[in-house]
Design a protein around this motif. Structure first.
Motif, PDB file in Angstrom:
ATOM      1  N   ALA A  36      96.203  -5.372  29.911  1.00 44.72           N
ATOM      2  CA  ALA A  36      96.089  -4.670  30.980  1.00 44.72           C
ATOM      3  C   ALA A  36      96.673  -3.131  31.290  1.00 44.72           C
ATOM      4  N   LYS A  37      97.883  -2.427  30.033  1.00 41.95           N
ATOM      5  CA  LYS A  37      97.977  -1.758  29.438  1.00 41.95           C
ATOM      6  C   LYS A  37      96.913  -0.621  28.724  1.00 41.95           C
ATOM      7  N   ALA A  38      96.604  -1.171  27.916  1.00 47.33           N
ATOM      8  CA  ALA A  38      95.368  -1.128  26.833  1.00 47.33           C
ATOM      9  C   ALA A  38      94.499   0.011  27.744  1.00 47.33           C
ATOM     10  N   GLN A  39      93.969  -0.763  28.473  1.00 46.10           N
ATOM     11  CA  GLN A  39      92.658  -1.057  29.767  1.00 46.10           C
ATOM     12  C   GLN A  39      93.009   0.574  29.985  1.00 46.10           C
TER      13      GLN A  39
ATOM     14  N   ALA B 149      92.596   2.931  27.060  1.00 43.27           N
ATOM     15  CA  ALA B 149      90.805   3.381  26.935  1.00 43.27           C
ATOM     16  C   ALA B 149      90.567   4.278  27.865  1.00 43.27           C
ATOM     17  N   ALA B 150      90.564   3.353  29.264  1.00 49.31           N
ATOM     18  CA  ALA B 150      90.232   4.598  30.429  1.00 49.31           C
ATOM     19  C   ALA B 150      90.210   6.239  29.921  1.00 49.31           C
ATOM     20  N   TYR B 151      91.401   6.605  29.867  1.00 46.38           N
ATOM     21  CA  TYR B 151      91.932   7.867  29.601  1.00 46.38           C
ATOM     22  C   TYR B 151      91.247   8.684  28.673  1.00 46.38           C
ATOM     23  N   LEU B 152      91.404   7.706  27.454  1.00 44.90           N
ATOM     24  CA  LEU B 152      90.765   8.067  26.039  1.00 44.90           C
ATOM     25  C   LEU B 152      89.237   8.301  26.270  1.00 44.90           C
ATOM     26  N   LEU B 153      88.053   7.696  26.709  1.00 41.77           N
ATOM     27  CA  LEU B 153      86.765   7.303  26.682  1.00 41.77           C
ATOM     28  C   LEU B 153      86.688   8.041  27.968  1.00 41.77           C
ATOM     29  N   GLU B 154      87.749   8.802  28.658  1.00 43.35           N
ATOM     30  CA  GLU B 154      87.457   9.652  30.332  1.00 43.35           C
ATOM     31  C   GLU B 154      86.517   9.383  31.108  1.00 43.35           C
TER      32      GLU B 154
ATOM     33  N   GLU C 182      78.013   1.791  22.909  1.00 44.49           N
ATOM     34  CA  GLU C 182      78.724   2.387  22.438  1.00 44.49           C
ATOM     35  C   GLU C 182      79.351   2.897  22.343  1.00 44.49           C
ATOM     36  N   ARG C 183      79.740   3.437  23.378  1.00 45.47           N
ATOM     37  CA  ARG C 183      81.398   4.273  24.023  1.00 45.47           C
ATOM     38  C   ARG C 183      82.259   3.044  23.882  1.00 45.47           C
ATOM     39  N   PHE C 184      83.495   3.215  23.242  1.00 47.19           N
ATOM     40  CA  PHE C 184      84.653   1.789  23.024  1.00 47.19           C
ATOM     41  C   PHE C 184      85.428   2.659  22.296  1.00 47.19           C
ATOM     42  N   LYS C 185      86.834   2.134  22.173  1.00 49.10           N
ATOM     43  CA  LYS C 185      87.977   2.225  21.688  1.00 49.10           C
ATOM     44  C   LYS C 185      88.315   0.893  20.800  1.00 49.10           C
ATOM     45  N   THR C 186      88.915   0.608  20.039  1.00 53.18           N
ATOM     46  CA  THR C 186      88.780  -0.640  19.612  1.00 53.18           C
ATOM     47  C   THR C 186      90.555  -0.595  20.195  1.00 53.18           C
ATOM     48  N   MET C 187      90.939  -1.943  19.817  1.00 54.22           N
ATOM     49  CA  MET C 187      92.508  -2.357  19.952  1.00 54.22           C
ATOM     50  C   MET C 187      93.398  -1.356  18.993  1.00 54.22           C
ATOM     51  N   LYS C 188      93.137  -1.100  17.779  1.00 49.66           N
ATOM     52  CA  LYS C 188      93.899  -0.661  16.622  1.00 49.66           C
ATOM     53  C   LYS C 188      93.860   0.998  17.214  1.00 49.66           C
ATOM     54  N   GLU C 189      92.742   1.394  17.925  1.00 50.99           N
ATOM     55  CA  GLU C 189      92.411   3.030  18.300  1.00 50.99           C
ATOM     56  C   GLU C 189      93.802   3.596  19.662  1.00 50.99           C
ATOM     57  N   ILE C 190      93.459   1.693  20.157  1.00 51.12           N
ATOM     58  CA  ILE C 190      94.361   2.346  21.436  1.00 51.12           C
ATOM     59  C   ILE C 190      95.521   1.828  21.506  1.00 51.12           C
ATOM     60  N   ALA C 191      95.924   1.210  20.347  1.00 52.56           N
ATOM     61  CA  ALA C 191      97.880   1.206  19.807  1.00 52.56           C
ATOM     62  C   ALA C 191      98.478   1.963  19.498  1.00 52.56           C
ATOM     63  N   PHE C 192      97.405   3.134  18.140  1.00 54.93           N
ATOM     64  CA  PHE C 192      97.703   4.450  17.822  1.00 54.93           C
ATOM     65  C   PHE C 192      97.930   5.445  19.188  1.00 54.93           C
ATOM     66  N   ALA C 193      96.958   5.556  19.996  1.00 57.17           N
ATOM     67  CA  ALA C 193      97.153   6.476  21.545  1.00 57.17           C
ATOM     68  C   ALA C 193      98.609   6.123  21.841  1.00 57.17           C
ATOM     69  N   ALA C 194      98.658   4.863  21.609  1.00 51.77           N
ATOM     70  CA  ALA C 194     100.137   4.556  22.928  1.00 51.77           C
ATOM     71  C   ALA C 194     101.742   5.480  22.442  1.00 51.77           C
TER      72      ALA C 194
ATOM     73  N   ASN D  73     100.920   8.344  20.417  1.00 51.32           N
ATOM     74  CA  ASN D  73     100.696   9.416  20.103  1.00 51.32           C
ATOM     75  C   ASN D  73      99.438  10.421  21.042  1.00 51.32           C
ATOM     76  N   GLN D  74      99.580  10.150  22.241  1.00 54.83           N
ATOM     77  CA  GLN D  74      99.515  10.703  23.290  1.00 54.83           C
ATOM     78  C   GLN D  74     100.141  10.806  24.360  1.00 54.83           C
ATOM     79  N   ALA D  75      99.857  11.876  24.871  1.00 58.05           N
ATOM     80  CA  ALA D  75     100.804  11.588  26.013  1.00 58.05           C
ATOM     81  C   ALA D  75     100.030  11.767  27.261  1.00 58.05           C
ATOM     82  N   ILE D  76     100.225  10.460  27.808  1.00 57.14           N
ATOM     83  CA  ILE D  76      99.356  10.123  29.063  1.00 57.14           C
ATOM     84  C   ILE D  76      99.634  10.464  30.406  1.00 57.14           C
ATOM     85  N   PRO D  77      99.165  10.989  31.215  1.00 56.20           N
ATOM     86  CA  PRO D  77      99.773  11.292  32.288  1.00 56.20           C
ATOM     87  C   PRO D  77      99.939   9.697  33.232  1.00 56.20           C
TER      88      PRO D  77
END
Lengths: 284, 809
Positions: B589-592, B595-600, B620-632, B634-638
């Motif tokens: 749920a958090k990953a979703q 992912a939505a933030y990253l995919l705008e 074709e527009r996606f974020k893998t769980m691995k990418e999402i994990a890293f984003a969790a 290294n990104q400041a997500i509002p």
């Protein structure tokens, strides 16, 4: 399951063994494969302050086969018996019986000498050796003695070997005819509920000679001369086999244990002997 | 990106998620001798403790002289009840609401009971010290038979009677006799008796389910280490429920729970033997506190068989009624339960006879009544559930034997009798007469599949021919066809009715996803060989889209794992497995959102697909769980906290009800009693299958333990209370040689209330296997008039059956 403290000896020759035995008398015991003695020590049912390991004593692990006799060193393992093609040809009952003793791990360590010398009525080799009319060679301070297997066993764990003597080899007249070692047990590794060793010589369709011994049905192995006599001269038909079984039942004296009550053991002893005789006769 | 060139199927396969026969990750260390068991733990200055045990089954202790033992080199201390009494530790509470002597308090109640604890520098000195302790006993009358115990004037437990010798109430209500522990009832007595008394057909039978023992390869043991500087106690042990042990230790020792760390390392099998608390644990802790050094206690095989946690020992009396055409109308069961000297059964608190009230089995029985009387005798305490949920093996054996006896009474085929009485698919969820709500099942489909697989009709024809040949003297071998259909009740359990010592039987999982896309998950359970590290990673792989190979599963350390009630009763997958899935869903749920933030896009515009979130309608527009994990990380997500972690405590809404259909084909040598299992077919329905290979392994293991129990494994006593089966010479532990080839099969009826539909499987084969092997033996003699004979069916007992039926001429 931890034994009391003991001194451990590993002499290189029989003279060394005998001198330790002489020095400590009843307080010393020799050990071959250790499968009987070590559990008894761990249960503290056997108190052995001086334990003499025979592993490094030379000359006890030979198997020699001549035209007339087979000689097996006391430290020959059951595995070595199974693995010896010459022995399998000369006395195939040895392999058939050895394969029914315990499991491969035990047979790598368990020895002929330990199996016959300990006098445990559950062991398979004593009855087998009585069937084969083996002779045990024991050595002591006064030199060697030869004791027939059929006269060796006196009671459970009591044999004709003196405490200060060591059993060094088993000599067997090369058997002829058909053979069978039949054993009923509850599981791998168990002693026999009943076991029978049978050798039969057939001449012209009738039984010329026979030998029968039973295992774990008395406090010693039972060499049943009368059972064998019931077969000799017969065509080993149903009547002769029944007579042999009746004779055998007169010789054994089983006791009740977890394997079952006396009536059951006697019944099974008869069934096992019948099967052994039938198989031996079919091979004779 | 590399991901784009692989297919969806390949992405699924890469995860090694649910449904994959992933190889067990534990096996690398176990097959190379690199496991780390309790006895592998060696600490600086560690001492060794061991017990002086009673040679008598019932005796007064008039004196214990420890002077000579203290002279033995290396012996440091000898603890007796007198030493423990000031600490209030000479008795301890049992899981069943009774109490048990830690060390003999003036008397002993079973052979092998703990009398004194010798603490020494090593186990050799301890063994010598034990020999030197002099205990004077005054033998008392021994009560081995529970029926005689209930008639006897001899009071086994003085603490259960008042000053006038009147029995006082126990933990489960009034006692009817001083050696009586409890009466437990389920169902409706009068209506059941009315139905049975007025029925067209009634079958009655009394059966004894003998005492046996789980006998794990690794015996019980522990290492207690009290750090007097920081006040922390660390306790390593063979615990099937480490958190519960921590709480119990805290309650009885007074040490605050945060100062206790319980660790279950690798465990070499449990099967219920390692659920309870044993005197060895208490004595090791006390000895460590007294000496300030770590103290190890390890049972030997005889200690294990003779003293820690037996199983079964139920005398079951049944009546079953039916119409003339075989429709069952009522069932009555009375149990006399032999609990030994202390009631140390490991059951949920409100269930002193476990789930024995599942004894209506897989059948639509409208009326039933069960009563269980627990009784003290001079035997070891225990009463654990040996590879089964609480007393379910007893229940299933009872009903599967009653069905066979009823079939004889009706002169009907036992397979057909089962078929016409099964609960029908459309009746689920089904509320049984004794109260349980079965969640799901499709018994007819499973039964038909099983009978077809073995060619049941053909087997019966072959058997009929064999009987004819036997009667004609052409063979001395009989053929038995063993049938069993079982319904397990596992996954204890809903906190509203399942607790142990007040601790609700939920379970838990905590997940941390690392920045680079791997993870660790910790659970409140503890594997004893079940392969949790393999299968729980598969659940997570499917739930969170990271490969199982990138997920570490850790259990057994109470300082790091979330609280849980442990592993037994097939509860790990139904309860902790559910917690794992639910925690995984929180991660997702958090990953979703990430992912939505990253995919705008809006959260609702992305959906989960195997190992990624994709924009709906634009794969074709996606974020893998691995990418999402890293984003969790290294990104400041509002509006979203950094990190990617979740924890779930799962309180199951219901139990799960795995079921199965087993068939055994056996040849029996009438003259020697020797059995030969020619064929064994096992169909299991454990709901959703997480790892088919692990399931198959569990089925093989459970069937092998069932074979053991049915054909020879027992804890037997003589009249003086001596254990006759205290070593593996006499206690039957099958080897590969005795075990037949097993054919496994399955149907899949998912649990409707479990997050992934899984039901648990580890114990099903034991529950279903015991009656199947037993029924095969009994079926072989049915044509000759046998109605019922008790297990274990070892050679001499089978011979006795044949003998009594006159088959020896």
């Amino acid at each position: 399951m931890i034994p009391a403290a003991f001194e451990y000896y590993r002499p290189k020759d029989m003279a060394g063994v005998l001198s330790i035995l002489e020095e400590h008398g009843d307080d010393a015991r020799v050990m071959a494969g250790g499968h009987s003695l070590i559990p008894m020590m761990k249960l503290r049912m056997a108190d052995v302050p001086h334990l003499i390991d025979l592993q490094d004593v030379g000359g006890l692990s030979d198997i020699e086969i001549s035209n007339d006799t087979i000689s097996i060193g006391a430290m020959v393992t059951q595995h070595a018996i199974i693995d010896h093609d010459g022995l399998a040809e000369a006395a195939p009952i040895l392999r058939e019986a050895s394969l029914q003793i315990a499991d491969p791990q035990v047979r790598y360590m368990g020895t002929v000498g330990g199996n016959v010398a300990n006098g445990d009525p559950g062991n398979d080799m004593p009855g087998l050796m009585q069937c084969l009319d083996a002779t045990f060679t024991v050595v002591g301070a006064d030199g060697e003695r030869r004791i027939p297997a059929r006269e060796f066993y006196e009671a459970a764990y009591m044999t004709a070997r003196d405490d200060e003597e060591v059993l060094t080899s088993v000599t067997i007249p090369r058997p002829s005819g058909g053979y069978a070692y039949e054993k009923q047990k509850r599981k791998i590794g168990d002693y026999a509920t009943a076991a029978a060793a049978v050798q039969i010589v057939k001449e012209g369709g009738s039984c010329a000679s026979a030998a029968i011994a039973m295992t774990n049905l008395s406090d010693t192995p039972i060499y049943s001369q009368s059972a064998a006599a019931a077969l000799v001269g017969s065509s080993v038909d149903d009547a002769a086999i029944s007579a042999a079984i009746d004779a055998m039942l007169g010789d054994i004296d089983p006791t009740e244990d977890n394997r079952g009550p006396v009536a059951f053991k006697k019944h099974v002893a008869g069934v096992i002997l019948r099967r052994a005789i039938e198989r031996a006769w079919s091979r004779a | 990106m590399k991901d784009e060139v692989i297919t969806r199927e390949e992405r699924v396969a890469n995860l090694k998620g649910m449904g994959c026969s992933r190889k067990r990750v534990e096996d690398a260390r176990f097959t190379q001798g690199k496991g780390n068991y309790v006895d592998d733990i060696k600490l600086d200055g560690m001492l060794f403790g061991d017990f002086v045990r009673s040679p008598y089954a019932h005796a007064k202790i008039t004196n214990i002289d420890t002077a000579a033992a203290l002279e033995v080199p290396g012996v440091l201390a000898v603890l007796t009840a007198k030493d423990l009494e000031p600490l209030g530790l000479h008795w301890m509470p049992t899981l069943a609401g009774d109490k048990q002597m830690v060390l003999a308090d003036g008397k002993v109640l079973f052979q092998g009971q703990e009398v004194a604890f010798v603490v020494a520098e090593d186990r050799y000195a301890a063994a010598d010290g034990i020999e030197a302790v002099e205990v004077e006993y005054e033998e008392l009358e021994v009560l081995i038979d529970p029926f005689k115990s209930m008639q006897s004037d001899v009071v086994l437990r003085e603490d259960t009677v008042d000053e006038n010798g009147k029995p006082m109430d126990g933990a489960h209500g009034p006692r009817t006799h001083h050696n009586h522990i409890f009466t437990w009832e389920a169902g409706d007595k009068d209506p059941t008796f009315e139905v049975i008394d007025s029925a067209e057909v009634v079958a009655e039978e009394t059966m004894y389910y003998h005492r046996t023992h789980p006998c794990p390869l690794e015996t019980c043991g522990c290492v207690a280490s009290m750090d007097k500087v920081n006040g922390k106690l660390t306790l390593w042990g063979t615990f099937q429920a480490p958190h519960a042990i921590r709480t119990v230790v805290s309650l009885i020792s007074g040490i605050e729970e945060h100062n206790i760390r319980v660790i279950s390392p690798d465990i070499g099998g449990g099967f219920g033997n390692k659920v309870g608390a044993y005197p060895g644990y208490v004595c090791s802790v006390v000895a460590s506190i007294v000496t300030g050094k770590p103290v190890k206690w390890i049972e030997d095989r005889m200690d294990n068989l003779m003293t820690t946690a037996f199983a079964r020992d139920y005398w079951m009396k049944g009546r079953i009624s039916a119409t003339k055409d075989g429709k069952i109308t009522g069932l009555h069961c009375h149990v006399t339960a032999d609990h030994g000297g202390f009631d140390a059964c490991a059951d949920p608190t409100k269930f002193p006879a476990g789930f024995m009230n599942i004894c209506t089995g897989s059948y639509d029985i409208p009326t039933a009544y069960l009563e269980v009387d627990g009784v003290y005798t001079n035997k070891a305490p225990g009463g654990v559930s040996y590879r089964c949920s609480f007393r379910v093996t007893e229940a299933v054996y009872f009903i599967e034997r009653m069905i066979e006896v009823l079939a004889i009474e009706l002169n009907m085929d036992a397979a057909e009798l089962r078929r016409i009485n099964f609960i029908k698919k459309e009746q689920f969820p089904y509320t049984a007469a004794l109260g349980w709500e079965y969640d799901s099942g499709d018994y007819h489909t499973a039964w038909d599949k099983a009978l077809k697989a073995v060619d049941y009709e053909g087997l019966r024809a072959e058997q009929a021919q064999r009987i004819e040949d036997f009667k004609a003297g052409k063979t001395r071998s009989l053929m038995g066809i063993g049938l069993s259909f079982f319904t397990e009740i596992v996954g204890a359990g809903p906190v509203k009715n399942c607790d142990i010592l007040g601790l609700g039987m939920f379970d838990s999982c905590e997940i941390r996803i690392h920045p680079t896309g791997s993870a660790i998950a910790r659970l409140g359970t503890i594997s004893q060989g079940q392969g949790h590290a393999t299968t729980f990673a598969q659940i997570l792989a499917s739930e969170i889209g990271l490969p199982a190979d990138s997920i570490t599963i850790e259990e057994g350390d109470t300082d790091t794992a979330p609280y849980g009630l442990g592993t037994y009763g097939s509860r790990s997958t139904p309860v902790a497995g559910a917690a794992t899935a639910m925690a995984g869903r929180k991660i997702r749920a958090k990953a979703q959102m990430i992912a939505a933030y990253l995919l705008e896009v809006h959260d609702d515009d992305v959906e989960f697909d195997v190992d990624r979130f994709v924009v709906k309608g634009a794969p074709e527009r996606f974020k893998t769980m691995k990418e999402i994990a890293f984003a969790a990380y290294n990104q400041a997500i509002p509006g979203i906290e950094p990190g990617l972690e979740a924890v779930s405590y799962y309180d199951p809404p219901n139990m799960t009800y795995p079921f199965g259909a087993y068939v055994c084909v056996m040849d029996i040598d009438v003259d020697t009693g020797v059995t030969d299992i020619r064929r064994f077919y096992a169909l299991d329905d454990c709901g959703t299958r997480i790892n088919p290979m692990v399931i198959e392994g569990q089925v093989h293991g459970g069937l092998t333990e069932a074979l053991a129990v049915a054909l020879g494994q027992e804890i037997a006593y003589d009249e003086m209370g001596n254990v006759k089966t205290g070593t593996l010479m006499d206690f039957f532990l099958p080897t590969a040689w005795e075990v037949p080839n097993y054919e496994t099969d399955h149907t899949v009826t998912p649990s409707p209330h479990h997050p992934i539909g899984a039901k648990g499987v580890g114990e099903s084969p034991h529950v279903g296997g015991v009656p199947c092997f037993s029924n095969a033996v009994q079926d072989a003699f049915r044509a000759f008039g046998l109605r019922h004979t008790n297990m274990p069916h070892d050679h001499w007992r089978i011979w006795k059956t044949a003998n009594e039926l006159g088959l020896h001429g």
